[in-house]
Design a protein around this motif. Sequence first.
Motif, mmCIF file in Angstrom:
data_model
loop_
_atom_site.group_PDB
_atom_site.id
_atom_site.type_symbol
_atom_site.label_atom_id
_atom_site.label_comp_id
_atom_site.label_asym_id
_atom_site.label_seq_id
_atom_site.Cartn_x
_atom_site.Cartn_y
_atom_site.Cartn_z
ATOM 1 N N ASP A 84 0.855 -1.197 0.000
ATOM 2 C CA ASP A 84 0.000 0.000 0.000
ATOM 3 C C ASP A 84 0.886 1.241 0.000
ATOM 4 N N LEU A 85 0.964 1.893 -1.174
ATOM 5 C CA LEU A 85 1.777 3.104 -1.321
ATOM 6 C C LEU A 85 0.868 4.261 -1.706
ATOM 7 N N GLY A 86 0.820 5.280 -0.833
ATOM 8 C CA GLY A 86 -0.070 6.392 -1.139
ATOM 9 C C GLY A 86 0.274 7.681 -0.435
ATOM 10 N N GLY A 87 1.411 7.707 0.270
ATOM 11 C CA GLY A 87 1.771 8.910 1.003
ATOM 12 C C GLY A 87 3.182 8.810 1.524
ATOM 13 N N ARG A 91 2.921 0.557 3.429
ATOM 14 C CA ARG A 91 2.782 -0.638 4.250
ATOM 15 C C ARG A 91 2.934 -1.893 3.406
ATOM 16 N N VAL A 92 3.490 -2.899 4.036
ATOM 17 C CA VAL A 92 3.498 -4.249 3.484
ATOM 18 C C VAL A 92 2.610 -5.099 4.385
ATOM 19 N N LEU A 93 1.754 -5.897 3.769
ATOM 20 C CA LEU A 93 0.814 -6.706 4.536
ATOM 21 C C LEU A 93 0.842 -8.151 4.070
ATOM 22 N N MET A 94 0.716 -9.066 5.010
ATOM 23 C CA MET A 94 0.464 -10.474 4.723
ATOM 24 C C MET A 94 -0.955 -10.766 5.206
ATOM 25 N N ILE A 95 -1.815 -11.187 4.306
ATOM 26 C CA ILE A 95 -3.217 -11.413 4.649
ATOM 27 C C ILE A 95 -3.565 -12.861 4.372
ATOM 28 N N GLU A 96 -4.057 -13.541 5.404
ATOM 29 C CA GLU A 96 -4.491 -14.928 5.267
ATOM 30 C C GLU A 96 -6.005 -14.977 5.389
ATOM 31 N N LEU A 97 -6.651 -15.416 4.323
ATOM 32 C CA LEU A 97 -8.115 -15.521 4.288
ATOM 33 C C LEU A 97 -8.493 -16.945 4.661
ATOM 34 N N LYS A 104 -6.730 -13.052 8.914
ATOM 35 C CA LYS A 104 -5.539 -12.732 9.700
ATOM 36 C C LYS A 104 -4.668 -11.759 8.912
ATOM 37 N N ILE A 105 -4.308 -10.641 9.540
ATOM 38 C CA ILE A 105 -3.514 -9.614 8.870
ATOM 39 C C ILE A 105 -2.267 -9.289 9.688
ATOM 40 N N ILE A 106 -1.132 -9.346 9.041
ATOM 41 C CA ILE A 106 0.134 -8.898 9.623
ATOM 42 C C ILE A 106 0.637 -7.764 8.738
ATOM 43 N N SER A 107 0.991 -6.643 9.335
ATOM 44 C CA SER A 107 1.440 -5.521 8.510
ATOM 45 C C SER A 107 2.592 -4.786 9.172
ATOM 46 N N LYS A 108 3.320 -4.065 8.358
ATOM 47 C CA LYS A 108 4.399 -3.230 8.865
ATOM 48 C C LYS A 108 4.488 -1.983 8.003
ATOM 49 N N SER A 109 4.653 -0.831 8.658
ATOM 50 C CA SER A 109 4.766 0.441 7.945
ATOM 51 C C SER A 109 6.228 0.849 7.811
ATOM 52 N N PHE A 110 6.518 1.494 6.713
ATOM 53 C CA PHE A 110 7.863 1.997 6.442
ATOM 54 C C PHE A 110 7.755 3.464 6.036
ATOM 55 N N GLU A 146 6.247 -18.805 -5.205
ATOM 56 C CA GLU A 146 5.745 -17.536 -5.709
ATOM 57 C C GLU A 146 4.440 -17.168 -4.993
ATOM 58 N N ILE A 147 4.385 -15.947 -4.486
ATOM 59 C CA ILE A 147 3.200 -15.507 -3.750
ATOM 60 C C ILE A 147 2.569 -14.319 -4.477
ATOM 61 N N PRO A 148 1.246 -14.330 -4.657
ATOM 62 C CA PRO A 148 0.578 -13.222 -5.351
ATOM 63 C C PRO A 148 0.556 -11.960 -4.487
ATOM 64 N N LEU A 149 0.720 -10.817 -5.144
ATOM 65 C CA LEU A 149 0.716 -9.534 -4.448
ATOM 66 C C LEU A 149 -0.248 -8.570 -5.144
ATOM 67 N N GLY A 150 -1.071 -7.905 -4.340
ATOM 68 C CA GLY A 150 -1.903 -6.809 -4.824
ATOM 69 C C GLY A 150 -1.251 -5.496 -4.435
ATOM 70 N N PHE A 151 -1.134 -4.589 -5.385
ATOM 71 C CA PHE A 151 -0.380 -3.349 -5.216
ATOM 72 C C PHE A 151 -1.350 -2.173 -5.236
ATOM 73 N N THR A 152 -1.530 -1.526 -4.072
ATOM 74 C CA THR A 152 -2.323 -0.304 -4.009
ATOM 75 C C THR A 152 -1.394 0.880 -4.246
ATOM 76 N N PHE A 153 -1.658 1.583 -5.331
ATOM 77 C CA PHE A 153 -0.826 2.720 -5.732
ATOM 78 C C PHE A 153 -1.763 3.908 -5.892
ATOM 79 N N SER A 154 -1.786 4.780 -4.900
ATOM 80 C CA SER A 154 -2.829 5.808 -4.819
ATOM 81 C C SER A 154 -2.424 7.119 -5.481
ATOM 82 N N PHE A 155 -2.088 6.998 -6.753
ATOM 83 C CA PHE A 155 -1.770 8.146 -7.589
ATOM 84 C C PHE A 155 -2.463 7.938 -8.935
ATOM 85 N N PRO A 156 -2.719 9.019 -9.685
ATOM 86 C CA PRO A 156 -3.465 8.868 -10.941
ATOM 87 C C PRO A 156 -2.768 7.936 -11.940
ATOM 88 N N LEU A 157 -3.482 6.871 -12.296
ATOM 89 C CA LEU A 157 -2.952 5.853 -13.197
ATOM 90 C C LEU A 157 -3.806 5.735 -14.450
#
Length: 471
Positions: A84-87, A91-97, A104-110, A146-157
């Motif tokens: 999640d990049l927007g400011g 954050r990087v998150l590991m989400i187990e559904l 279950k969500i584990i996250s860390k901010s940088f 290989e693990i799938p990743l969803g990328f939130t990019f909060s800028f005009p695309l």
Amino acid sequence: MTRSITNSTNITSQTKYKFPEAHELCKEFVLSKKVMNEVIERLTKEIKLGLAKATHDKATVKCFVTYVQDFPSGQERGKYLALDLGGTNFRVLMIELKSQTDVKIISKSFGISKELMTGPGQMLFDFIAECLSKFCTEHNVDKKKEIPLGFTFSFPLMQQGLDRGILKVWTKGFICSGVVGQDVVQLLDEAIQRRNEIKIKIVAIINDTVGTLMACAFYKCNCRIGLIVGTGTNACYVEKTQNAEMFEANHERTPGGKEHMIINSEWGAFGDNGVIDFLRTPFDKQVDEGSHNPGRQIYEKCISGLFLGELVRLILVDLMQKGAIFANQESHSIQEKGKFLTRFVSEIETDISGAFDYTDCVLNEIGIRNASDKDKACLRYICQAVSTRAAQLTACGLVCLINKMDVKDVAIAIDGSVYRHHPRFHDMLYINMKRLLQKDIEFQLILSEDGSGRGAALIAAAATNSKMNSK
């Protein structure tokens, strides 16, 4: 999470104090139902221009296709990464559904330094890849799988596929070179490959509005709008695919396509062509002129957290120069651009009528002591005028989207600091939407829990499942 509606939304609530100078300055912030309906009509026209292939390039409300056509079924399971990049933080998150109710969500901010925000794009993406690798190491992610990743990019695309997005313009203080006009998924993937430490497949890129919608849609099948009201503002909505003329598959005329598509409206730019100048005040124009992007994001500058505090500050400076508030008081903070924070607006409006506990704290923070109760009441009135208009304009946008979709029952997923923390924003939004919508339309405003993170993972899950099912 839904919220109850209170009766705390009237800015003209009775008070023993009169402040005619403030009323005169703030009267332009009061929007009539007629004006709001005009805003809805003009935004509707701009959205149609953004959707149409012939007018898209010149449209201010771009209505980018997102390529998101697979919605959560509620049956998604497994582990997924989200970025999640927007400011100024990401954050990087590991989400187990595990189930709809067991996530279950584990996250860390940088933190992102000013140097990274303004330097070469490769340096930014190398840093993100480094943080991804560290996160996977800390949480024992299998680096051979290989693990799938969803990328939130909060800028005009401008998206050219679910996993391909071209940056149109940086916002929020970012000016990294070598990124505008480039596919940010490719830039991140190349940075990951340079490290050669983890196996990550970026399966989808979205913005935060889409993530907000998807996080809610996992639980509410009628969720059709995602809204952000925070540092900036934007909304996405579900459109008929046939109306999304910029979707290349529409021009291939292949049968069997999916009926709906999420559209990223980028509605913050509504008004960049002057169509809402009729409601802008001199203070709005000052905010715009003093911003880093004059003439752009006009609608956003009337609504979002980056600008509400500055609007209040400019009104205060005007009144102080006239001796109409805080007479004989000096405050260097008030005179300095950006020093009256939007959180001050929320805190001041948290005070109930007759009390000024939060207001006293704010005044102390900006260096004003021993203010009279009348001045405090006047300050609260100014904050209410500015935030009420913000909620009304947001309501106009949502009503426009609901009318465009022509639905009778819709859930709206919302996130962002203004919506979360302002004590009256939810109520003002709800009440003004009720005023503007047809009587037979039902809607729910739902706080989307961690949409930009959870939503990105859910899109990764939905996209992965869709590919598996199509094989």
